[in-house]
Enzyme design. Sequence first.
Site, PDB file in Angstrom:
ATOM      1  N   CYS A   2      31.264  30.139  35.586  1.00 52.61           N
ATOM      2  CA  CYS A   2      30.199  30.688  35.674  1.00 52.61           C
ATOM      3  C   CYS A   2      29.567  30.968  37.022  1.00 52.61           C
ATOM      4  O   CYS A   2      30.168  30.849  37.824  1.00 52.61           O
ATOM      5  CB  CYS A   2      29.132  29.584  35.131  1.00 52.61           C
ATOM      6  SG  CYS A   2      29.501  29.164  33.447  1.00 52.61           S
ATOM      7  N   ARG A  27      30.764  36.554  36.791  1.00 51.26           N
ATOM      8  CA  ARG A  27      31.365  35.536  36.452  1.00 51.26           C
ATOM      9  C   ARG A  27      31.003  35.206  34.942  1.00 51.26           C
ATOM     10  O   ARG A  27      31.495  34.051  34.451  1.00 51.26           O
ATOM     11  CB  ARG A  27      31.199  34.387  37.511  1.00 51.26           C
ATOM     12  CG  ARG A  27      31.564  34.656  38.720  1.00 51.26           C
ATOM     13  CD  ARG A  27      30.793  33.896  39.784  1.00 51.26           C
ATOM     14  NE  ARG A  27      31.578  32.432  39.769  1.00 51.26           N
ATOM     15  CZ  ARG A  27      32.800  32.163  40.331  1.00 51.26           C
ATOM     16  NH1 ARG A  27      33.211  32.849  41.205  1.00 51.26           N
ATOM     17  NH2 ARG A  27      33.300  31.089  40.536  1.00 51.26           N
ATOM     18  N   TRP A  75      29.272  32.081  31.310  1.00 52.36           N
ATOM     19  CA  TRP A  75      30.176  32.479  30.352  1.00 52.36           C
ATOM     20  C   TRP A  75      30.674  31.122  29.542  1.00 52.36           C
ATOM     21  O   TRP A  75      31.285  30.270  30.007  1.00 52.36           O
ATOM     22  CB  TRP A  75      31.506  33.089  31.176  1.00 52.36           C
ATOM     23  CG  TRP A  75      32.835  33.612  30.205  1.00 52.36           C
ATOM     24  CD1 TRP A  75      32.494  34.897  29.826  1.00 52.36           C
ATOM     25  CD2 TRP A  75      33.938  32.958  30.105  1.00 52.36           C
ATOM     26  NE1 TRP A  75      33.787  35.068  29.087  1.00 52.36           N
ATOM     27  CE2 TRP A  75      34.400  34.082  29.128  1.00 52.36           C
ATOM     28  CE3 TRP A  75      34.713  31.844  30.214  1.00 52.36           C
ATOM     29  CZ2 TRP A  75      35.748  33.764  28.614  1.00 52.36           C
ATOM     30  CZ3 TRP A  75      35.724  31.876  29.849  1.00 52.36           C
ATOM     31  CH2 TRP A  75      36.274  32.681  28.685  1.00 52.36           C
ATOM     32  N   ASN A  99      29.221  25.017  37.494  1.00 49.51           N
ATOM     33  CA  ASN A  99      30.464  25.918  36.903  1.00 49.51           C
ATOM     34  C   ASN A  99      31.705  25.023  37.026  1.00 49.51           C
ATOM     35  O   ASN A  99      31.888  24.384  38.147  1.00 49.51           O
ATOM     36  CB  ASN A  99      30.645  27.093  38.145  1.00 49.51           C
ATOM     37  CG  ASN A  99      31.788  27.793  38.079  1.00 49.51           C
ATOM     38  OD1 ASN A  99      32.375  28.167  37.051  1.00 49.51           O
ATOM     39  ND2 ASN A  99      32.628  27.889  39.251  1.00 49.51           N
ATOM     40  N   GLY A 100      32.513  25.103  35.966  1.00 45.19           N
ATOM     41  CA  GLY A 100      33.543  24.207  36.013  1.00 45.19           C
ATOM     42  C   GLY A 100      33.559  23.679  34.469  1.00 45.19           C
ATOM     43  O   GLY A 100      32.837  24.142  33.575  1.00 45.19           O
ATOM     44  N   GLU A 477      48.341  48.954  29.772  1.00 39.02           N
ATOM     45  CA  GLU A 477      46.852  48.965  30.349  1.00 39.02           C
ATOM     46  C   GLU A 477      45.961  49.781  29.405  1.00 39.02           C
ATOM     47  O   GLU A 477      44.626  49.360  29.391  1.00 39.02           O
ATOM     48  CB  GLU A 477      46.935  49.531  31.733  1.00 39.02           C
ATOM     49  CG  GLU A 477      45.666  49.795  32.467  1.00 39.02           C
ATOM     50  CD  GLU A 477      44.916  48.663  32.876  1.00 39.02           C
ATOM     51  OE1 GLU A 477      45.538  47.406  32.284  1.00 39.02           O
ATOM     52  OE2 GLU A 477      43.884  48.603  33.102  1.00 39.02           O
ATOM     53  N   LYS A 481      42.600  48.212  27.726  1.00 37.71           N
ATOM     54  CA  LYS A 481      41.326  49.078  28.171  1.00 37.71           C
ATOM     55  C   LYS A 481      40.520  49.397  26.562  1.00 37.71           C
ATOM     56  O   LYS A 481      39.401  49.108  26.515  1.00 37.71           O
ATOM     57  CB  LYS A 481      41.378  50.329  28.837  1.00 37.71           C
ATOM     58  CG  LYS A 481      41.852  50.476  30.329  1.00 37.71           C
ATOM     59  CD  LYS A 481      40.885  49.865  31.237  1.00 37.71           C
ATOM     60  CE  LYS A 481      40.650  48.340  31.427  1.00 37.71           C
ATOM     61  NZ  LYS A 481      41.458  47.939  32.534  1.00 37.71           N
ATOM     62  N   GLU A 484      39.276  46.195  25.041  1.00 40.20           N
ATOM     63  CA  GLU A 484      38.120  45.336  25.698  1.00 40.20           C
ATOM     64  C   GLU A 484      36.889  46.013  25.872  1.00 40.20           C
ATOM     65  O   GLU A 484      35.826  45.626  25.713  1.00 40.20           O
ATOM     66  CB  GLU A 484      38.524  44.817  27.117  1.00 40.20           C
ATOM     67  CG  GLU A 484      38.226  45.741  28.540  1.00 40.20           C
ATOM     68  CD  GLU A 484      39.003  45.152  29.752  1.00 40.20           C
ATOM     69  OE1 GLU A 484      39.268  45.857  30.484  1.00 40.20           O
ATOM     70  OE2 GLU A 484      38.371  44.084  30.047  1.00 40.20           O
ATOM     71  N   HIS A 500      61.099  47.643  15.985  1.00 40.10           N
ATOM     72  CA  HIS A 500      61.524  46.521  15.985  1.00 40.10           C
ATOM     73  C   HIS A 500      60.487  45.730  15.260  1.00 40.10           C
ATOM     74  O   HIS A 500      60.356  44.412  15.191  1.00 40.10           O
ATOM     75  CB  HIS A 500      62.026  45.853  17.109  1.00 40.10           C
ATOM     76  CG  HIS A 500      63.338  46.469  17.485  1.00 40.10           C
ATOM     77  ND1 HIS A 500      64.562  46.363  16.972  1.00 40.10           N
ATOM     78  CD2 HIS A 500      63.437  47.350  18.611  1.00 40.10           C
ATOM     79  CE1 HIS A 500      65.229  47.340  17.752  1.00 40.10           C
ATOM     80  NE2 HIS A 500      64.873  47.867  18.727  1.00 40.10           N
ATOM     81  N   LYS A 596      33.910  39.646  34.369  1.00 39.82           N
ATOM     82  CA  LYS A 596      34.700  40.231  35.487  1.00 39.82           C
ATOM     83  C   LYS A 596      35.548  39.595  36.052  1.00 39.82           C
ATOM     84  O   LYS A 596      36.712  39.588  36.200  1.00 39.82           O
ATOM     85  CB  LYS A 596      33.637  40.776  36.472  1.00 39.82           C
ATOM     86  CG  LYS A 596      34.230  41.620  37.353  1.00 39.82           C
ATOM     87  CD  LYS A 596      34.836  42.977  37.042  1.00 39.82           C
ATOM     88  CE  LYS A 596      35.603  43.711  38.129  1.00 39.82           C
ATOM     89  NZ  LYS A 596      36.490  44.980  37.565  1.00 39.82           N
TER      90      LYS A 596
HETATM   91  O1  M6R Z   1      40.174  39.715  39.276  1.00 41.87           O
HETATM   92  P1  M6R Z   1      41.704  39.540  38.639  1.00 41.87           P
HETATM   93  O2  M6R Z   1      42.231  41.075  38.997  1.00 41.87           O
HETATM   94  O3  M6R Z   1      42.434  38.610  39.024  1.00 41.87           O
HETATM   95  O4  M6R Z   1      41.122  39.680  37.230  1.00 41.87           O
HETATM   96  C1  M6R Z   1      42.194  39.689  36.069  1.00 41.87           C
HETATM   97  C2  M6R Z   1      41.883  39.925  34.740  1.00 41.87           C
HETATM   98  O5  M6R Z   1      40.953  39.062  34.242  1.00 41.87           O
HETATM   99  C3  M6R Z   1      41.106  41.351  34.654  1.00 41.87           C
HETATM  100  O6  M6R Z   1      42.205  42.136  35.435  1.00 41.87           O
HETATM  101  C4  M6R Z   1      40.950  41.771  33.370  1.00 41.87           C
HETATM  102  O7  M6R Z   1      42.008  41.742  32.404  1.00 41.87           O
HETATM  103  C5  M6R Z   1      40.057  43.011  33.353  1.00 41.87           C
HETATM  104  N1  M6R Z   1      38.876  42.877  32.800  1.00 41.87           N
HETATM  105  C6  M6R Z   1      40.907  43.976  32.463  1.00 41.87           C
HETATM  106  O8  M6R Z   1      39.939  45.387  32.808  1.00 41.87           O
END
Ligand code: M6R
Length: 601
Positions: A2, A27, A75, A99-100, A477, A481, A484, A500, A596
């Site tokens: 958080c 966060r 979060w 936070n924690g 990737e 995307k 998510e 496979h 994020k």
């Molecule tokens: O800040 P970071 O690059 O360490 O974050 C890693 C992942 O949490 C981040 O890349 C996440 O997978 C993205 N939301 C994907 O778009």
Amino acid sequence: MCGVAGYVGPKKAGPILLNILKRLEYRGYDSAGVAVIDNGKIFAIKSKGTTADLEKKYLKRENFGGCIGIGHTRWATHGKPTIKNAHPHISGHIAVVHNGIVENYQTLKNKLIENGFKFKSDNDSEVLAHLINYYYNGDLADAVSSAIGRVVGSYALIALSVNAGMLVCATKDAPLVIGNGVDGNYVASDIYSIAQYTNKIMRMVDNTIAIIEDEKSTIIDPLGRPVILDYENVDLDLKDDGFFNYPHFMLKEIHEQPKSFQDTLSSVISTMEKDITLDIGLSETEIRSLESAYVVASGTSYHAGLMTRYLFPQTAGIMVNVETASEFRYIEPRPNSLFIAVTQSGETADVLASLKKARDLGLRTLAITNVKGSTVTELADKTIYTRCGPEFAVAATKTFTAQIAVLLILAIKLGLVNGVITSKDAKIMVSEAEQTPRYIQYLLEKEADIQKVAEQCAESECCFFIGREYLYPAAREGALKMEEIAYITSIGYPAGELKHGPLALVTDKSHVVALATYGRTIRSNIKEVQARGGDIIAFVSEGDTEVRQIATKVIEIPKTKPIISAVLCSVAVQLLAYYTAKEKGLQIDKPRNLAKSVTVK
Ligand code: M6R
């Protein structure tokens, strides 16, 4: 996981806390809340959802003043994302944001209930408020110190009491920074959120307590002994945080890639001589003596890291292990290795834990991050920055391609020192990399074609992204995307592996996105899918005649070297996912259940 914030000073705390929380939303944005002390009472407002929702509520009740307060953006880990579980948690005259994770919260909760405390939430953090209240004997810092003495887990907490004109903070395994401004003192989970008020920043260290008052901040250890921590002057670029003409940050950030790739590249090469200026903090002898490299990252950054699986052995002349950060704890790295943490935010808990482990084992450490002053920069021996400016959309885009730019130049540098490539080869490779922004720009001009294809993907029940070699991480990737932001079950697979197992899932309701810009072998994999009724969207190199004959939809990508082709395909799949999510009417920049930056392990 958080964001926490606090303010004490001559100004009204509410609006300041809201502004800080807006910058901490990366966060978490499941709920938000603020509590201020006004006329000897705690006033708290909480809301489900983002800080914008909290602000609406706040504006309706702006009648409360108060120059001392705390705030939180959540979060959810323990307890659903409801108002009941939102922070601040209040226990009598005490309010707390945290936070924690309090790992022993159930034991503490049972004891507190025995002592007459009533719990209102399902959240582990609520025990902190009651515990501090339980220990309070006229001294808030003492009470916080006693409370954290009972806690097993991680915390960056800020407490206030109606009876004390101060904030008391404590931290262990979670970041907290204090800002000293002209108009009061600030505390928050990161520098960036308070840099709008002051650039005089002090980072708290583990197992310290801070007493933050109007005029000063004092740091002590849990026994009350003074701890000396210095302020540093930070200089952050805070200008660029508007949508401008884009409907979403994600689209804006996708379009920024020619510039972010270029800026990142220019920071590690000399554009005139095509020489590499990248400094990794190791002498040539040290580089030559390296046995291997470990590239460790999560999510999108892990996919950027995966590129080194092909890049390093070929170009750098060094063996590489690419690991997801959450798994690195189970791996015994070889001793004489270089550990490379790739992280946009520089705050991902699993990455930080891996880096600490590598450091403890005596490995040399390098961080690649986008965020100045982030925790990873404090921990690593050396940091290389991607030059993307802030990335606001939860879905990482421009930082991904910039990470690849850094890894490419890093590989060339290592290869030169290791004698795998000549300086002539290196200059050619650098010149090729320099063409990438132009190609990305060219690709972005095909946006309308990709949008059309995305309209079909929006109907899809399942998407398979396939590619080989460098196009395999790009395929993963694309799948990430699509999952998510478009909420479509998606798998990123090496093209040769579909047969496979995953082929069993292909139906006429699935789409297969084939990254087929180079190499012929993928053609047969596409045919395997076609035979099972799947719709095929193929990204091919300009001039391709083979894949075109078998795919349902074809988008052409400029013909380039493999790794650059992977960058271009990545931009293409970012657009594909974006327009699919848009077609489905989803919220895009803040997808459900995510944040994020993932600051819990
Ligand atoms: O800040 P970071 O690059 O360490 O974050 C890693 C992942 O949490 C981040 O890349 C996440 O997978 C993205 N939301 C994907 O778009």
